[in-house]
Design a protein around this motif. Structure first.
Motif, mmCIF file in Angstrom:
data_model
loop_
_atom_site.group_PDB
_atom_site.id
_atom_site.type_symbol
_atom_site.label_atom_id
_atom_site.label_comp_id
_atom_site.label_asym_id
_atom_site.label_seq_id
_atom_site.Cartn_x
_atom_site.Cartn_y
_atom_site.Cartn_z
ATOM 1 N N ASN A 2 21.817 51.380 82.802
ATOM 2 C CA ASN A 2 20.854 50.743 81.957
ATOM 3 C C ASN A 2 19.395 51.212 82.472
ATOM 4 O O ASN A 2 19.123 51.636 83.393
ATOM 5 C CB ASN A 2 20.728 49.129 82.575
ATOM 6 N N SER A 3 18.708 51.419 81.381
ATOM 7 C CA SER A 3 17.430 51.947 81.379
ATOM 8 C C SER A 3 16.301 51.470 80.605
ATOM 9 O O SER A 3 16.580 50.727 79.475
ATOM 10 C CB SER A 3 17.514 53.759 81.118
ATOM 11 N N ARG A 4 15.284 51.856 80.781
ATOM 12 C CA ARG A 4 13.869 51.337 79.967
ATOM 13 C C ARG A 4 12.731 52.357 80.109
ATOM 14 O O ARG A 4 12.760 53.053 80.927
ATOM 15 C CB ARG A 4 13.292 50.061 80.945
ATOM 16 N N ALA A 5 12.737 52.669 78.931
ATOM 17 C CA ALA A 5 11.323 53.703 78.539
ATOM 18 C C ALA A 5 10.300 52.980 77.776
ATOM 19 O O ALA A 5 10.276 52.411 77.032
ATOM 20 C CB ALA A 5 11.856 54.785 77.744
ATOM 21 N N PHE A 6 9.006 53.558 78.253
ATOM 22 C CA PHE A 6 7.900 53.034 77.434
ATOM 23 C C PHE A 6 6.799 54.130 77.618
ATOM 24 O O PHE A 6 6.633 54.980 78.326
ATOM 25 C CB PHE A 6 7.454 51.485 78.151
ATOM 26 N N ARG A 7 5.712 53.811 76.655
ATOM 27 C CA ARG A 7 4.504 54.866 76.941
ATOM 28 C C ARG A 7 3.184 53.938 77.256
ATOM 29 O O ARG A 7 3.148 52.906 76.993
ATOM 30 C CB ARG A 7 4.369 55.278 75.242
ATOM 31 N N MET A 8 2.563 54.616 77.936
ATOM 32 C CA MET A 8 1.128 54.137 78.450
ATOM 33 C C MET A 8 0.181 55.164 77.895
ATOM 34 O O MET A 8 0.581 56.084 77.617
ATOM 35 C CB MET A 8 1.311 53.888 79.954
ATOM 36 N N LYS A 9 -0.933 54.798 78.132
ATOM 37 C CA LYS A 9 -2.465 55.813 77.846
ATOM 38 C C LYS A 9 -3.188 55.935 78.965
ATOM 39 O O LYS A 9 -3.759 54.784 79.592
ATOM 40 C CB LYS A 9 -3.046 55.248 76.480
ATOM 41 N N LEU A 10 -3.508 57.007 79.272
ATOM 42 C CA LEU A 10 -4.658 57.496 80.440
ATOM 43 C C LEU A 10 -5.995 57.493 79.599
ATOM 44 O O LEU A 10 -5.853 57.874 78.408
ATOM 45 C CB LEU A 10 -4.387 58.802 81.025
ATOM 46 N N LYS A 11 -6.828 56.968 80.349
ATOM 47 C CA LYS A 11 -8.318 57.297 79.877
ATOM 48 C C LYS A 11 -8.708 58.823 80.126
ATOM 49 O O LYS A 11 -8.293 59.476 80.972
ATOM 50 C CB LYS A 11 -9.231 56.468 80.375
ATOM 51 N N PRO A 12 -9.393 59.494 79.250
ATOM 52 C CA PRO A 12 -9.886 60.804 79.190
ATOM 53 C C PRO A 12 -10.595 61.256 80.880
ATOM 54 O O PRO A 12 -11.271 60.178 81.297
ATOM 55 C CB PRO A 12 -10.980 60.915 78.292
ATOM 56 N N ILE A 43 7.324 59.206 85.359
ATOM 57 C CA ILE A 43 6.274 59.327 84.356
ATOM 58 C C ILE A 43 5.860 60.714 84.117
ATOM 59 O O ILE A 43 5.736 61.338 84.890
ATOM 60 C CB ILE A 43 5.182 58.283 85.059
ATOM 61 N N PHE A 44 6.134 60.811 82.572
ATOM 62 C CA PHE A 44 5.824 62.124 82.209
ATOM 63 C C PHE A 44 4.231 62.081 81.573
ATOM 64 O O PHE A 44 3.821 60.991 81.152
ATOM 65 C CB PHE A 44 6.766 62.703 81.204
ATOM 66 N N LEU A 45 3.579 63.187 81.389
ATOM 67 C CA LEU A 45 2.319 63.076 80.710
ATOM 68 C C LEU A 45 2.223 64.091 79.592
ATOM 69 O O LEU A 45 2.507 65.258 79.819
ATOM 70 C CB LEU A 45 1.124 63.613 81.992
ATOM 71 N N ASP A 46 1.750 63.706 78.332
ATOM 72 C CA ASP A 46 1.353 64.592 77.390
ATOM 73 C C ASP A 46 -0.178 64.905 77.361
ATOM 74 O O ASP A 46 -0.858 63.890 77.049
ATOM 75 C CB ASP A 46 1.720 63.973 75.985
ATOM 76 N N GLU A 47 -0.644 65.959 77.904
ATOM 77 C CA GLU A 47 -1.895 66.184 78.292
ATOM 78 C C GLU A 47 -2.676 66.189 76.824
ATOM 79 O O GLU A 47 -3.976 65.906 76.806
ATOM 80 C CB GLU A 47 -2.053 67.413 79.118
ATOM 81 N N ALA A 48 -1.950 66.819 75.681
ATOM 82 C CA ALA A 48 -2.603 66.803 74.337
ATOM 83 C C ALA A 48 -3.418 65.254 73.990
ATOM 84 O O ALA A 48 -4.421 65.464 73.370
ATOM 85 C CB ALA A 48 -1.967 67.147 73.456
ATOM 86 N N THR A 49 -2.520 64.310 74.368
ATOM 87 C CA THR A 49 -2.749 62.903 73.845
ATOM 88 C C THR A 49 -3.148 62.128 74.895
ATOM 89 O O THR A 49 -3.602 60.880 74.728
ATOM 90 C CB THR A 49 -1.720 62.370 73.141
ATOM 91 N N MET A 50 -2.927 62.269 76.076
ATOM 92 C CA MET A 50 -3.070 61.628 77.259
ATOM 93 C C MET A 50 -1.945 60.291 77.302
ATOM 94 O O MET A 50 -2.318 59.291 77.989
ATOM 95 C CB MET A 50 -4.530 61.118 77.340
#
Length: 104
Positions: A2-12, A43-50
């Protein structure tokens, strides 16, 4: 599994501090998450989009419903709020992700 995946957003400009705070994650928060049935959390980061991409693996019977009201979780959210896009009450904004592929 059982897994759960989601996206969050960092501020610049907050990547370094976000990493520092997670490198020093509070033991009481780790215990709370483990006790709720989370046995693997990345948790993984897409640095292009934050954008942050989180994946939780959950034990059978995991119950995360009490987490949003737990004092340790609320304290963590307050601590992280300046770094992330948040809802009222400082809960991180989350966008659920749909699994489209899994290789076991």
């Amino acid at each position: 599994m059982n897994s759960r995946a989601f996206r969050m957003k960092l501020k610049p400009g907050t990547v370094h501090e976000y990493r520092v705070r997670h490198d020093e994650i509070w033991p009481e928060l780790s215990s709370l998450l483990s006790g709720s049935g989370i046995y693997d959390y990345s948790i993984f980061l897409d640095e292009a989009t934050m954008d942050l991409f989180a994946v939780m693996k959950l034990r059978d019977g995991a119950d995360l419903s009490a987490l949003p009201d737990h004092p340790v979780m609320r304290k963590w959210w307050d601590y992280m709020a300046e770094l992330m896009e948040v809802e009222p009450g400082n809960r991180p904004k989350e966008w659920p992700l749909t699994q489209v592929f899994h290789m076991a």
